[in-house]
Design a protein around this motif. Structure first.
Motif, PDB file in Angstrom:
ATOM      1  N   UNK A 323       0.780  -1.144  -0.037  1.00  0.00           N
ATOM      2  CA  UNK A 323       0.124  -0.048   0.052  1.00  0.00           C
ATOM      3  C   UNK A 323       1.061   1.314   0.004  1.00  0.00           C
ATOM      4  N   UNK A 324       0.535   2.117  -0.655  1.00  0.00           N
ATOM      5  CA  UNK A 324       1.214   3.356  -0.767  1.00  0.00           C
ATOM      6  C   UNK A 324       2.530   3.636  -1.704  1.00  0.00           C
ATOM      7  N   UNK A 325       3.045   2.356  -2.289  1.00  0.00           N
ATOM      8  CA  UNK A 325       4.200   2.294  -2.974  1.00  0.00           C
ATOM      9  C   UNK A 325       3.754   3.011  -4.290  1.00  0.00           C
ATOM     10  N   UNK A 326       5.064   3.472  -4.629  1.00  0.00           N
ATOM     11  CA  UNK A 326       4.960   4.463  -5.829  1.00  0.00           C
ATOM     12  C   UNK A 326       5.752   3.657  -7.063  1.00  0.00           C
ATOM     13  N   UNK A 327       5.834   4.400  -8.233  1.00  0.00           N
ATOM     14  CA  UNK A 327       6.580   3.749  -9.474  1.00  0.00           C
ATOM     15  C   UNK A 327       8.147   4.001  -9.010  1.00  0.00           C
ATOM     16  N   UNK A 328       8.559   4.789  -8.390  1.00  0.00           N
ATOM     17  CA  UNK A 328       9.898   4.965  -7.915  1.00  0.00           C
ATOM     18  C   UNK A 328      10.787   4.312  -7.053  1.00  0.00           C
ATOM     19  N   UNK A 329       9.754   3.333  -6.311  1.00  0.00           N
ATOM     20  CA  UNK A 329       9.930   2.485  -5.450  1.00  0.00           C
ATOM     21  C   UNK A 329      10.191   1.313  -5.957  1.00  0.00           C
ATOM     22  N   UNK A 330      10.009   0.722  -7.067  1.00  0.00           N
ATOM     23  CA  UNK A 330      10.057  -0.285  -7.534  1.00  0.00           C
ATOM     24  C   UNK A 330      11.215  -0.557  -9.041  1.00  0.00           C
ATOM     25  N   UNK A 331      11.743  -1.517  -9.348  1.00  0.00           N
ATOM     26  CA  UNK A 331      12.466  -1.589 -10.447  1.00  0.00           C
ATOM     27  C   UNK A 331      11.559  -2.033 -11.629  1.00  0.00           C
ATOM     28  N   UNK A 332      11.734  -1.641 -12.900  1.00  0.00           N
ATOM     29  CA  UNK A 332      10.920  -2.120 -14.041  1.00  0.00           C
ATOM     30  C   UNK A 332      11.564  -2.004 -15.109  1.00  0.00           C
ATOM     31  N   UNK A 333      11.018  -2.830 -16.163  1.00  0.00           N
ATOM     32  CA  UNK A 333      11.871  -2.528 -17.555  1.00  0.00           C
ATOM     33  C   UNK A 333      10.755  -2.962 -18.655  1.00  0.00           C
ATOM     34  N   UNK A 334      10.866  -2.504 -19.950  1.00  0.00           N
ATOM     35  CA  UNK A 334      10.318  -3.084 -21.104  1.00  0.00           C
ATOM     36  C   UNK A 334      10.467  -4.129 -21.606  1.00  0.00           C
ATOM     37  N   UNK A 335       9.869  -5.230 -21.879  1.00  0.00           N
ATOM     38  CA  UNK A 335      10.163  -6.370 -22.841  1.00  0.00           C
ATOM     39  C   UNK A 335      10.633  -5.906 -24.058  1.00  0.00           C
ATOM     40  N   UNK A 336      12.012  -6.235 -24.614  1.00  0.00           N
ATOM     41  CA  UNK A 336      12.410  -5.775 -25.877  1.00  0.00           C
ATOM     42  C   UNK A 336      11.877  -6.934 -26.900  1.00  0.00           C
ATOM     43  N   UNK A 337      11.058  -6.400 -27.674  1.00  0.00           N
ATOM     44  CA  UNK A 337      10.270  -7.116 -28.553  1.00  0.00           C
ATOM     45  C   UNK A 337      10.487  -6.548 -29.936  1.00  0.00           C
ATOM     46  N   UNK A 338      10.081  -7.364 -31.232  1.00  0.00           N
ATOM     47  CA  UNK A 338      10.097  -6.719 -32.554  1.00  0.00           C
ATOM     48  C   UNK A 338       8.614  -7.252 -33.130  1.00  0.00           C
ATOM     49  N   UNK A 339       8.188  -6.508 -33.903  1.00  0.00           N
ATOM     50  CA  UNK A 339       6.800  -6.853 -34.653  1.00  0.00           C
ATOM     51  C   UNK A 339       6.944  -8.138 -35.485  1.00  0.00           C
ATOM     52  N   UNK A 340       6.032  -8.874 -35.798  1.00  0.00           N
ATOM     53  CA  UNK A 340       6.058 -10.036 -36.673  1.00  0.00           C
ATOM     54  C   UNK A 340       4.836 -10.586 -37.156  1.00  0.00           C
ATOM     55  N   UNK A 341       4.513 -10.851 -38.299  1.00  0.00           N
ATOM     56  CA  UNK A 341       3.410 -11.462 -38.817  1.00  0.00           C
ATOM     57  C   UNK A 341       3.683 -12.537 -39.164  1.00  0.00           C
ATOM     58  N   UNK A 342       3.096 -13.550 -38.657  1.00  0.00           N
ATOM     59  CA  UNK A 342       3.399 -15.283 -38.977  1.00  0.00           C
ATOM     60  C   UNK A 342       2.567 -15.546 -40.302  1.00  0.00           C
ATOM     61  N   UNK A 343       3.012 -16.788 -40.717  1.00  0.00           N
ATOM     62  CA  UNK A 343       2.747 -17.264 -42.044  1.00  0.00           C
ATOM     63  C   UNK A 343       1.035 -17.454 -42.116  1.00  0.00           C
ATOM     64  N   UNK A 344       0.291 -17.390 -40.996  1.00  0.00           N
ATOM     65  CA  UNK A 344      -0.972 -17.546 -40.836  1.00  0.00           C
ATOM     66  C   UNK A 344      -1.450 -16.261 -40.585  1.00  0.00           C
ATOM     67  N   UNK A 345      -0.697 -15.146 -40.844  1.00  0.00           N
ATOM     68  CA  UNK A 345      -1.337 -13.825 -40.488  1.00  0.00           C
ATOM     69  C   UNK A 345      -1.590 -13.172 -39.334  1.00  0.00           C
ATOM     70  N   UNK A 346      -0.900 -13.954 -38.168  1.00  0.00           N
ATOM     71  CA  UNK A 346      -1.131 -13.369 -36.877  1.00  0.00           C
ATOM     72  C   UNK A 346      -0.065 -12.504 -36.703  1.00  0.00           C
ATOM     73  N   UNK A 347      -0.668 -11.233 -36.300  1.00  0.00           N
ATOM     74  CA  UNK A 347       0.375 -10.034 -35.828  1.00  0.00           C
ATOM     75  C   UNK A 347       1.014 -10.197 -34.320  1.00  0.00           C
ATOM     76  N   UNK A 348       2.408 -10.629 -34.166  1.00  0.00           N
ATOM     77  CA  UNK A 348       2.642 -10.927 -32.918  1.00  0.00           C
ATOM     78  C   UNK A 348       3.973 -10.273 -32.467  1.00  0.00           C
TER      79      UNK A 348
END
Length: 368
Positions: A323-348
Motif C-alpha cells: 500500500x502506498x508504493x510508488x513507481x519510483x520504489x520499484x524496478x521495472x523494464x520494458x520487454x524488448x520485442x519486434x513486430x512480426x506477422x506469422x505465415x498464418x497472418x497473426x500479428x505478434x
C-alpha cells in the motif's frame, strides 16, 4: 443481576460499551469471513502439470509440424536481420528460438506473483503483470508482459501468444497452470502465486477504491472499448471508464477539428495498467477501518480467482505490504520485442533478448 446493573451505572456503561464492541467486531469478522469464502480457488501445481504434459498424455495437443516450420522461418528472419547466416537445423524450441526462453533462476531468489486481467470469455489474458519480490529484501521488480508475446506453448507443442495459455491444456493443466508454465519458460522464474480478475471485478475494485485520475492533452476516445474523455486535462474517472482506459487499443484524439488515430501499442496499455496499479496502491494507504476493508474486499471477491496455495487472507496481506508504493520504489523494464506477422497472418511480438538478460540490467544478482 438487574438490581446489580441498575444501581451501578458505571458497570452498566462498561457492559454496554463492551457489548457494542463485541457485536461490531463479530459483525465485521462475519463479513470478512464471508468475503474470503466467496473467493474462487483453483488447483495450482504447474510442476505437476508440466510433468503430465511432458509425459505425452493423450489429452494434450499433438505437435503442430506447420508451426515448427514457422518457428524455423522466424529464426531465418531474425538471423538475416542480425547479419547471421547460419541458423540451427533443429526442432528443439530452445535452440530454435533462444530469446523466447529465460535462463533458470533459483527458486530462492524471488517470491513471484503473476497478476492477470482476463477478458469476458475468461479464456484470454488481457493484462499480464509479473511482480518479483527479492527474498533477501530490497526493491521489487514489476514487469508487464505483452499479451501478444510469441513464446513456447508446451501444451500445443508450438509457439503461440502468451495470453492463450489461459485456455489451459485439456485434461492435463488448468488455465492458471499453463499460463504459469509459459511465463516460467519465458522468464526462467518459478511462479509462486497467481491471481486473476475479470473485467467487471476490475471496474468494481476501482469504484470501491474511489476511482482514479487520468490526464490527456486532447479529447480522447475509443469507440471499441467505450473510452470517452471529452476535454483535455486531468479527470477523475470511475471503474467503467478506467477499464475502457486500460483496455483501449484504438485510441483517437480530437485535434484541429477531427478525430485522429493515435499510435496505440501494447507498451501504451502496459503503462496505463501500471499507473492504475500504483494509483490503487496509493488509495489503499488511506484505509483505516474494518468497515472500509470489508466493503472493498466484498467488491472484488466474487470476481477474483486465486491459486490453491495462496489464501485470500494472504493475498490481502501481500497487497497491504505494498500500500502506498510508488513507481519510483520499484524496478521495472520494458520487454524488448519486434513486430512480426506469422505465415498464418497473426500479428505478434517476438522477444529480441532473453528475459533473464534484461532482468540483469535492473537487478544485481551478486546480491543473492
Amino acid at each position: 443481576m438487574i438490581k446489580y446493573i441498575v444501581f451501578h451505572p458505571v458497570r452498566l456503561a462498561v457492559i454496554l460499551v463492551a457489548g457494542t464492541l463485541l457485536g461490531t467486531a463479530s459483525f465485521y469478522f462475519f463479513q470478512i469471513h464471508r468475503t474470503f469464502d466467496a473467493v474462487a480457488i483453483e488447483v495450482f501445481d504447474p510442476g505437476l502439470a508440466r510433468d503430465a504434459i511432458g509425459s505425452g498424455d493423450d489429452s494434450s495437443e499433438p505437435v503442430d509440424e506447420s508451426m515448427r516450420s514457422e518457428s524455423d522461418e522466424i529464426m531465418r528472419v531474425i538471423d538475416l536481420e542480425d547479419g547471421v547466416e547460419d541458423f540451427p537445423v533443429t526442432t528443439d524450441p530452445r535452440q530454435l528460438y533462444p530469446a523466447a526462453f529465460g535462463d533458470p533462476i533459483p527458486d530462492t531468489v524471488f517470491q513471484s506473483y503473476l497478476l492477470l486481467g482476463v477478458d469476458a470469455s475468461e479464456l484470454l489474458a488481457d493484462a499480464i503483470i509479473l511482480v518479483l519480490e527479492p527474498t533477501s529484501g530490497g526493491r521489487s521488480v514489476l514487469v508487464s508482459l505483452p499479451r501478444d508475446l510469441w513464446v513456447w506453448n508446451m501444451c500445443r507443442q508450438r509457439f503461440s501468444r502468451i495470453n492463450e495459455g489461459l485456455g489451459g491444456c485439456r485434461g492435463v493443466a488448468s488455465g492458471a497452470e499453463l499460463m504459469a508454465i509459459m511465463v516460467e519458460d519465458y522468464t526462467g522464474i518459478k511462479v509462486n502465486h497467481l491471481a486473476r480478475i475479470n473485467f467487471s471485478g476490475f471496474a468494481r475494485l476501482v469504484d470501491a477504491m474511489g476511482g482514479i485520475t487520468v490526464c490527456v492533452e486532447d479529447p480522447t476516445r475509443d469507440l471499441n472499448s467505450g473510452l470517452i474523455i471529452e476535454e483535455e486535462g486531468c479527470h477523475d474517472i470511475d471503474g467503467e471508464m478506467a477499464l475502457a482506459w486500460v483496455r483501449s487499443r484504438q485510441t483517437e484524439t480530437f485535434v484541429r477539428g477531427e478525430w485522429r488515430p493515435t499510435a496505440s501499442s501494447d507498451l501504451t496499455r502496459q503503462r496505463r495498467q501500471q499507473d492504475v496499479l500504483f494509483q490503487l496502491a496509493g488509495q489503499a494507504s488511506r484505509f483505516a477501518s474494518p468497515g472500509a476493508l470489508s466493503q472493498t474486499l466484498g467488491a472484488v471477491s466474487a470476481s477474483v480467482r486465486l491459486n490453491s496455495t495462496w489464501t485470500f487472507a494472504q493475498a490481502v496481506a501481500t497487497g497491504w505490504r505494498y500500500r502506498g508504493i510508488t513507481a519510483d520504489e520499484v524496478r521495472t523494464f520494458t520487454v524488448n520485442v519486434r513486430d512480426y506477422t506469422t505465415s498464418r497472418g497473426a500479428r505478434v511480438l517476438l522477444p529480441r533478448v532473453k528475459f533473464t538478460d534484461q532482468l540483469k540490467t535492473v537487478v544485481n544478482f551478486s546480491d543473492f
